[in-house]
Structure formats: structure tokens, C-alpha cells
Design a protein around this motif. Sequence first.
Motif, PDB file in Angstrom:
ATOM      1  N   CYS A   1      11.315   7.906  -5.750  1.00 27.90           N
ATOM      2  CA  CYS A   1      11.136   6.490  -5.947  1.00 27.90           C
ATOM      3  C   CYS A   1      10.676   5.766  -4.708  1.00 27.90           C
ATOM      4  O   CYS A   1      11.499   5.979  -3.642  1.00 27.90           O
ATOM      5  N   GLY A   2       9.573   5.036  -4.708  1.00 28.55           N
ATOM      6  CA  GLY A   2       9.418   4.208  -3.487  1.00 28.55           C
ATOM      7  C   GLY A   2       9.999   3.115  -3.486  1.00 28.55           C
ATOM      8  O   GLY A   2       9.796   2.162  -4.530  1.00 28.55           O
ATOM      9  N   ARG A   3      10.553   2.660  -2.350  1.00 27.47           N
ATOM     10  CA  ARG A   3      11.081   1.286  -2.487  1.00 27.47           C
ATOM     11  C   ARG A   3      10.404   0.280  -1.576  1.00 27.47           C
ATOM     12  O   ARG A   3      10.086   0.541  -0.313  1.00 27.47           O
TER      13      ARG A   3
ATOM     14  N   ASP B   1       0.804  -1.122  -0.145  1.00 33.15           N
ATOM     15  CA  ASP B   1       0.170   0.069  -0.157  1.00 33.15           C
ATOM     16  C   ASP B   1       1.074   1.360   0.042  1.00 33.15           C
ATOM     17  O   ASP B   1       0.423   2.229  -0.528  1.00 33.15           O
ATOM     18  N   ARG B   2       2.071   1.194   0.861  1.00 30.88           N
ATOM     19  CA  ARG B   2       2.848   2.381   0.642  1.00 30.88           C
ATOM     20  C   ARG B   2       4.192   1.990   0.709  1.00 30.88           C
ATOM     21  O   ARG B   2       4.632   0.891   1.453  1.00 30.88           O
ATOM     22  N   PRO B   3       5.102   2.435   0.136  1.00 30.74           N
ATOM     23  CA  PRO B   3       6.546   2.078   0.024  1.00 30.74           C
ATOM     24  C   PRO B   3       7.205   2.247   1.457  1.00 30.74           C
ATOM     25  O   PRO B   3       6.709   2.825   2.428  1.00 30.74           O
ATOM     26  N   ASP B   4       8.214   1.255   1.807  1.00 30.03           N
ATOM     27  CA  ASP B   4       8.941   1.123   2.991  1.00 30.03           C
ATOM     28  C   ASP B   4       9.723   2.346   3.176  1.00 30.03           C
ATOM     29  O   ASP B   4      10.079   2.709   4.232  1.00 30.03           O
ATOM     30  N   LYS B   5      10.051   3.083   2.180  1.00 32.59           N
ATOM     31  CA  LYS B   5      11.143   3.992   2.240  1.00 32.59           C
ATOM     32  C   LYS B   5      10.997   4.769   0.796  1.00 32.59           C
ATOM     33  O   LYS B   5      11.060   4.178  -0.348  1.00 32.59           O
ATOM     34  N   MET B   6      11.413   5.956   1.083  1.00 31.74           N
ATOM     35  CA  MET B   6      11.436   6.836  -0.119  1.00 31.74           C
ATOM     36  C   MET B   6      12.847   7.174  -0.656  1.00 31.74           C
ATOM     37  O   MET B   6      13.693   7.530   0.344  1.00 31.74           O
ATOM     38  N   ILE B   7      13.435   7.103  -1.716  1.00 33.55           N
ATOM     39  CA  ILE B   7      14.666   7.187  -2.254  1.00 33.55           C
ATOM     40  C   ILE B   7      14.791   8.132  -3.538  1.00 33.55           C
ATOM     41  O   ILE B   7      13.764   8.455  -3.941  1.00 33.55           O
ATOM     42  N   ASN B   8      16.109   8.087  -4.159  1.00 34.03           N
ATOM     43  CA  ASN B   8      16.260   8.954  -5.074  1.00 34.03           C
ATOM     44  C   ASN B   8      15.496  10.457  -4.917  1.00 34.03           C
ATOM     45  O   ASN B   8      14.551  10.639  -5.830  1.00 34.03           O
ATOM     46  N   GLN B   9      15.833  10.946  -4.214  1.00 39.15           N
ATOM     47  CA  GLN B   9      15.295  12.498  -3.812  1.00 39.15           C
ATOM     48  C   GLN B   9      13.938  12.378  -3.821  1.00 39.15           C
ATOM     49  O   GLN B   9      12.925  13.205  -4.161  1.00 39.15           O
TER      50      GLN B   9
END
Length: 160
Positions: free
Chosen positions: A36-38, A25-33
Motif C-alpha cells: 500500500c502506498g501512502r 507520482d509516487r507515494p511518500d511511503k510504502m506500508i502494509n508489507q
Amino acid sequence: MIALTAQPLTAKAFAPFGDVLELRDRPDKMINQDMCGRHHDLARLDFTDGQAGISLFDAVPRALPYVFDLVERHPQGSQAFIPMSLTEFLIIVAPDQDGMPAAPVAFISAPGQGINFHRNTWHGVLTPLHAPGLFAVVDRIGGGANLQEFTYATSFVVNK
């Protein structure tokens, strides 16, 4: 011939056989400024000696109804199938019963879902339902026998 009805692939229904690879439902972490949702660590990779490898499989698409009598398993490692197109595919699995496959169960993935078979899970062959049938596969690379096949005495036919 024994008829099976393929059910939609869900994490809960597939849990005895492996992991469903799909967005949470939601990414564990946001990356790449924050662009991008990981969705992290979606499958349990499990190998005996050897190492994880990434291969590409190019399978011929099949159609429903689909007739089969063969399942296989890999005693030395899990096996993940990640479709490289947004199309559904057929997944056949069977519980183990004293070292032999019991009655099979069929699932149809939704576009964007992949799967990871747990080590020693009886399963059917790769069965894309649409072209191009291209999958990234993460599985064990190493020596030794890592394939067992079983042919049922009676064929099964899978319908949607």
C-alpha cells in the motif's frame, strides 16, 4: 446571465482556493508489507475552536450547463470533499474582494480527485455531475456561525 467555461482541476490553478486531493507520482511511503502506498498529508486542515469531523454528504447530481447565483464560505474552518465514486464533479470558487466574492471560476475534477477548500474561501454548493453523488466531507464541527452565503445579482451558467 454570465457564461463560464469550466477548466480541468489542477493543483496549480486551484492553489489560491485550496488543495487538490489526488495521488502523487509516487507515494511518500510504502506500508502494509509494501502492498500500500501512502500519499501523506495532502491538505491543510485549518479550524478555529471546534474539532475535525467526518460526515457523509448525499447530493443530487446536476448537469451541464449548470446555472447558479449562490456561493458560500466557512470562516471557522476548511472543508474537504472526497468523492466516494470515480466520477467527476463541478467545483465553483471565487476570490475574496473586500469581504465579498469576486467573479467566480469553475473547475471540473477528474475521476479520483477530491478538494479541500481553505478556510474563508467562497465556493459553490456541492455539485456532483453523476450519480450517486456520495462524498466524505472533513470539516469543522463546533459551535458558532460557520456559514456565510452570498447571492450574485446576475446568474452564471457553467459549460464544459
